[in-house]
Write a protein that holds these residues in place. Sequence first.
Motif, short mmCIF file in Angstrom:
data_model
loop_
_atom_site.label_atom_id
_atom_site.label_comp_id
_atom_site.label_asym_id
_atom_site.label_seq_id
_atom_site.Cartn_x
_atom_site.Cartn_y
_atom_site.Cartn_z
N PHE A 188 0.84 -1.19 0.00
CA PHE A 188 0.00 0.00 0.00
C PHE A 188 0.88 1.24 0.00
O PHE A 188 2.07 1.21 0.29
CB PHE A 188 -0.94 0.02 1.21
CG PHE A 188 -0.30 0.49 2.50
CD1 PHE A 188 -0.41 1.81 2.92
CD2 PHE A 188 0.43 -0.38 3.30
CE1 PHE A 188 0.19 2.26 4.09
CE2 PHE A 188 1.02 0.05 4.48
CZ PHE A 188 0.91 1.38 4.88
N PHE A 198 -4.00 0.89 -2.32
CA PHE A 198 -3.49 -0.47 -2.33
C PHE A 198 -2.62 -0.73 -3.55
O PHE A 198 -2.91 -0.26 -4.65
CB PHE A 198 -4.64 -1.47 -2.27
CG PHE A 198 -5.34 -1.50 -0.95
CD1 PHE A 198 -4.77 -2.12 0.14
CD2 PHE A 198 -6.57 -0.87 -0.80
CE1 PHE A 198 -5.40 -2.13 1.37
CE2 PHE A 198 -7.22 -0.88 0.42
CZ PHE A 198 -6.63 -1.50 1.51
N ALA A 202 -1.64 -6.42 -3.17
CA ALA A 202 -2.57 -6.48 -2.03
C ALA A 202 -3.77 -7.37 -2.36
O ALA A 202 -4.57 -7.05 -3.23
CB ALA A 202 -3.02 -5.09 -1.65
N VAL A 207 -6.07 -6.28 2.30
CA VAL A 207 -7.12 -5.26 2.32
C VAL A 207 -7.86 -5.29 3.66
O VAL A 207 -8.14 -4.25 4.26
CB VAL A 207 -8.10 -5.44 1.14
CG1 VAL A 207 -9.30 -4.51 1.29
CG2 VAL A 207 -7.39 -5.17 -0.18
#
Length: 237
Positions: A188, A198, A202, A207
């Motif tokens: 991120f 992100f 990711a 997340v």
Amino acid sequence: MARRVNKFTEEEILKVVKAYLVDGLSHRKIQSKILGLPAPDNGGGYVTMDILHHFNISGDKKGILAIEDINNLIENASGNYHDILIKIRAYFEEENEVESKIKRMNISHTNRTEITMETKQRIGQDKLREYILDIYMHKCALCDINKDDLLICSHIIPWRVDEQNRLNPQNAICLCANHDKLFDKGYFSLGENYEIKFGAKADATIVSILEGASFREPLENAPDKELLKIHFNTYCK
């Protein structure tokens, strides 16, 4: 004794001497806090003692730099004690210069030969970390972790990559070890309004870890948005 001293870096030795001459810390505390070595109640602190004795530093010098001017001490010192005081003075000067550079970003390192470039870099890293933790009030910018030993001065553009911005406080963020690793590996970044952006790596797990996290701005020197763009485009795509 000299062989034992040679096991440590210049920076470690200077920190040991500084902690004794300036802060007046005990042998045991220095050994544990600075050298990261065991220092039991019975028989602890002998490594520190050996280092100090190598430079002819005994009990009467404990905390002496808190009350005496270092230049006066240098004038009247000799041998190893004189030599280490010269290096300690250079260490002080480098610390002061780094602090000024961090706050104003307008002072360049001078060419002091008393201490090595490696030591100068470590002083810079240590002072920048102190400053970054202070302006983030000793708390991760993305969560409530507030333990100093779990907080990282996380560079937006890595130290090894951009020499010009190494001591730029706007190129650093206070993050906990977990968030620092995710940021460093490009999972991120932060956007125009410091929102979470992100990276390509990711997945749903990442997340979910960052879901709901919001950036807490520092008291001053918020992260440079142009550097954040570079971070995202370089490490997150």
